[in-house]
Design a protein around this motif. Sequence first.
Motif, PDB file in Angstrom:
ATOM      1  N   THR A   1       2.655  10.117  -0.083  1.00 59.45           N
ATOM      2  CA  THR A   1       3.105  10.065  -1.463  1.00 59.45           C
ATOM      3  C   THR A   1       4.488  10.700  -1.583  1.00 59.45           C
ATOM      4  O   THR A   1       5.069  11.179  -0.603  1.00 59.45           O
ATOM      5  CB  THR A   1       2.126  10.798  -2.380  1.00 59.45           C
TER       6      THR A   1
ATOM      7  N   SER B   1     -10.399   1.042   1.893  1.00 56.75           N
ATOM      8  CA  SER B   1      -9.824   0.606   0.614  1.00 56.75           C
ATOM      9  C   SER B   1      -9.262  -0.804   0.697  1.00 56.75           C
ATOM     10  O   SER B   1      -9.077  -1.455  -0.335  1.00 56.75           O
ATOM     11  CB  SER B   1      -8.717   1.568   0.170  1.00 56.75           C
TER      12      SER B   1
ATOM     13  N   ALA C   1      -1.672   9.711   1.600  1.00 54.41           N
ATOM     14  CA  ALA C   1      -2.301   8.804   0.632  1.00 54.41           C
ATOM     15  C   ALA C   1      -3.312   7.885   1.296  1.00 54.41           C
ATOM     16  O   ALA C   1      -4.343   7.559   0.700  1.00 54.41           O
ATOM     17  CB  ALA C   1      -1.235   7.965  -0.075  1.00 54.41           C
ATOM     18  N   ALA C   2      -3.025   7.455   2.518  1.00 55.87           N
ATOM     19  CA  ALA C   2      -3.927   6.526   3.200  1.00 55.87           C
ATOM     20  C   ALA C   2      -3.527   6.445   4.664  1.00 55.87           C
ATOM     21  O   ALA C   2      -2.415   6.837   5.052  1.00 55.87           O
ATOM     22  CB  ALA C   2      -3.876   5.139   2.563  1.00 55.87           C
TER      23      ALA C   2
ATOM     24  N   PRO D   1     -14.115   7.726   7.096  1.00 54.15           N
ATOM     25  CA  PRO D   1     -13.159   7.302   6.061  1.00 54.15           C
ATOM     26  C   PRO D   1     -13.713   6.150   5.224  1.00 54.15           C
ATOM     27  O   PRO D   1     -14.477   5.319   5.714  1.00 54.15           O
ATOM     28  CB  PRO D   1     -11.933   6.860   6.868  1.00 54.15           C
ATOM     29  N   ARG D   2     -13.283   6.103   3.975  1.00 53.90           N
ATOM     30  CA  ARG D   2     -13.669   5.005   3.092  1.00 53.90           C
ATOM     31  C   ARG D   2     -12.650   3.884   3.202  1.00 53.90           C
ATOM     32  O   ARG D   2     -11.445   4.111   3.166  1.00 53.90           O
ATOM     33  CB  ARG D   2     -13.732   5.488   1.647  1.00 53.90           C
TER      34      ARG D   2
ATOM     35  N   THR E   1     -14.477  14.647  10.196  1.00 49.80           N
ATOM     36  CA  THR E   1     -14.264  13.224   9.932  1.00 49.80           C
ATOM     37  C   THR E   1     -14.131  12.489  11.255  1.00 49.80           C
ATOM     38  O   THR E   1     -13.309  12.849  12.107  1.00 49.80           O
ATOM     39  CB  THR E   1     -13.013  12.995   9.079  1.00 49.80           C
TER      40      THR E   1
ATOM     41  N   THR F   1      -7.615   2.834   5.050  1.00 52.40           N
ATOM     42  CA  THR F   1      -8.694   3.755   4.723  1.00 52.40           C
ATOM     43  C   THR F   1      -8.120   5.009   4.079  1.00 52.40           C
ATOM     44  O   THR F   1      -6.908   5.249   4.104  1.00 52.40           O
ATOM     45  CB  THR F   1      -9.487   4.153   5.974  1.00 52.40           C
ATOM     46  N   ASP F   2      -9.014   5.801   3.517  1.00 55.00           N
ATOM     47  CA  ASP F   2      -8.590   7.102   2.998  1.00 55.00           C
ATOM     48  C   ASP F   2      -8.041   7.955   4.136  1.00 55.00           C
ATOM     49  O   ASP F   2      -8.475   7.836   5.296  1.00 55.00           O
ATOM     50  CB  ASP F   2      -9.767   7.830   2.356  1.00 55.00           C
ATOM     51  N   ALA F   3      -7.105   8.814   3.795  1.00 52.21           N
ATOM     52  CA  ALA F   3      -6.534   9.719   4.790  1.00 52.21           C
ATOM     53  C   ALA F   3      -7.360  10.993   4.865  1.00 52.21           C
ATOM     54  O   ALA F   3      -7.760  11.546   3.839  1.00 52.21           O
ATOM     55  CB  ALA F   3      -5.090  10.052   4.447  1.00 52.21           C
ATOM     56  N   ALA F   4      -7.616  11.456   6.075  1.00 49.20           N
ATOM     57  CA  ALA F   4      -8.310  12.726   6.290  1.00 49.20           C
ATOM     58  C   ALA F   4      -7.265  13.804   6.578  1.00 49.20           C
ATOM     59  O   ALA F   4      -6.493  13.685   7.527  1.00 49.20           O
ATOM     60  CB  ALA F   4      -9.277  12.605   7.462  1.00 49.20           C
TER      61      ALA F   4
ATOM     62  N   HIS G   1       0.808  -1.222   0.000  1.00 51.06           N
ATOM     63  CA  HIS G   1       0.000   0.000   0.000  1.00 51.06           C
ATOM     64  C   HIS G   1       0.845   1.277   0.000  1.00 51.06           C
ATOM     65  O   HIS G   1       0.283   2.375   0.002  1.00 51.06           O
ATOM     66  CB  HIS G   1      -0.928  -0.017   1.221  1.00 51.06           C
TER      67      HIS G   1
END
Length: 718
Positions: free
Chosen positions: A513, A558, A519-520, A555-556, A616, A567-570, A489
């Motif tokens: 990134t 992944s 990124a996550a 968060p979504r 969030t 999960t997505d990063a906030a 990841h």
Amino acid sequence: MTVTERDVEALVPLLGGAAQPVHMPVGEAAGVGGGDVDCLVWDLDPTWPVRAPRGWRLVQTIRYDVLAWYWVLERDGDALAVDALADPGGIGQYRWPVGPDSLPLTAGERAGYLTAKRIRKGIRDPGEWARIGALAAEDPDGFRSSLRAPFGAHAEALASEVLSGGLPAAGWDEARRRQRARSAASSVRLAVQKGGRALGRWLAPTGFTVLLVGPDGTGKSSVAEAVRRECAPFFRRTESQHWRPGLLPRSGDVSGAPQRDVTQPHSGGTRGTAASLVAAAYHWGDFFLAGWTTGRARLVRSTLVVAERGWHDLAVDPRRYRLDVPPGLVRAAGRLLPRPDLVCVLDVTPSVAVARKPELPEEEVARQAEAWRRDPPPARARVVIDADRSLDEVVAGVRAAVLDGMNERALRRLGPGWAGLPRSSHPRWWIPRGPAPAAAAGLAVYHPVTPAGLAGWAVARTVARAGALSVWPRGRGLPEEVRARLAPHVPPHGSVALLRANHPGRYVALILTRDGSPAAVAKVALDAAGAAALFAEADALEGPARSLPGPLLAPRVSHASAGLLVTDAAVWRPRARPWRLPPEVAGALGEWFAATGASHGDFAPWNLLRTRSGWTLVDWESGDPEGAPFEDVFHWFVQCHALLGRLDRSSLLRGLEGLGPFGTALAAYRAGARLAAAPLAERFRDYLERSRARLPVDTPDGARGRNARDALLRDLRL
């Protein structure tokens, strides 16, 4: 080890923006080159081993040329070496430029690279050149053009000789001269980079010193020989050392004393005190001088040095050396000597040792064994190994300890490395030391909720943005099991900031990134209980949390698997008073409860992040699809009271009557949930009892939470 093409296909793309194996010890290329995977790389990612697939772990990184690296990875005890050239300007020893449009190589270009490398290394094996010639014949035009960069005007003559299938003997010296020639600008760049490389190698040598200690009968010499053989694939060379380095001549040669019978280590008397101190000082000088000269040079040349006994043997067994010196003095002097990377104490049952080597009585063996266990020599790592076992088992234990130490060191030194905070030796946070954007962004893995924490976080972020973390001492590398789980990841040229959670074996990672953007977020659990909690959190995020009304967000997910949740990063913004609960958030929680009947379960300031798009809500592992009304608001304010010291007990009790910030939040929640007005004392009492039962009894926060709830329950009974 049998290296498969699948192994290479999995590893080589991780090296950079474009990478091609020029030869590897498998398949049709097995006859051309050495036993490593030889690659050309454009846009090299110096931290690529962080993304190595599960099973592989890094044990060695050697920068053997200004723009050439040699990595050794290990899987199940076997070694795989990856040799990568990333020289866009063609100023390195091979004079072979690697540009964005130069990969992949044709067969002729591949033969050209091998030609440049073999000439630089002085390899004249006719069979090797015959194979290179056959490869060049597949694409003669590409072969000729590829030789122009390293050999200039001599390229055509050299190409003709190689294409003829023979050794380019006639033009050999001219080819080497051309390959060494560089422009003035390239020469300056090369000199600067060589200087930096040499300094780096001296300050952080890639060799490794193992010191084997223990009484006679533990098999030190046999173990040392076997360890050298077993660990040889991970080093450029190996050497052994029996007791002292031997830079200075034997003291007996200086004084004219004859050699002693080594089978009678305690025969003969001891020197007097003065003579013993002089002899000990002489031996110490040998250890000291060799340690910082020839010994350091061996380590710089990536040598595994397996030593036996060492300086501290004088403290444990002075009679062996006919000395009468205080053990404390020996140990104090030893602190001034270079430390080995690993000390292996070979522990043995006295009767077993005497049966193997009956040179000392059992009582003396027992005394020495206890002395080594009680006070081993200082080292970067120590391990005690049961030497009663077979030689193969003891060697396997030492080998495993060597590889563990190599892996920890290699990860610590990888790329910019990590700053371990607050202590490098036992970090709570692993923050990238560079580049500066990643270092600053990595601090977001920690969410401060107190004024002191917020102030410290702001200062650290300012320092990181200025690039100051690049000079911070390197901390420990990422824990290997955590790294392996995160590997798929992490994006190319990405980095990882890591937080060790309060629960043992659990971690939170912020994956970044190349430019330092989040990124996550990944959570890692190394035990069954933690893995179950992550599955529960994934269920909550993919279930009730998806129904959150604005301004609340979740968060979504992944990726979710055993022990890992990504999960997505906030991207959150700090708040001056994070313990304040906005009424619109409380109202949204009430609206969500009315629609789903669920509660977050751990709604607290540290789990609510302010972002540009709203609020969030994170950490859903305690989510309850059948929650109780007002549960989340109760929990927020009780946690603020118990753990942050915000709001006293009387303010909480007044809040049940609609007064103060607690009362305002309860009213907003009630309105959002469309609940009728009713006394809340009984509901609050039920919450306190339920939440108290869930708190851990063996942590400071758990004890504070239980005590605070007990006091509130007493107040409610009055």
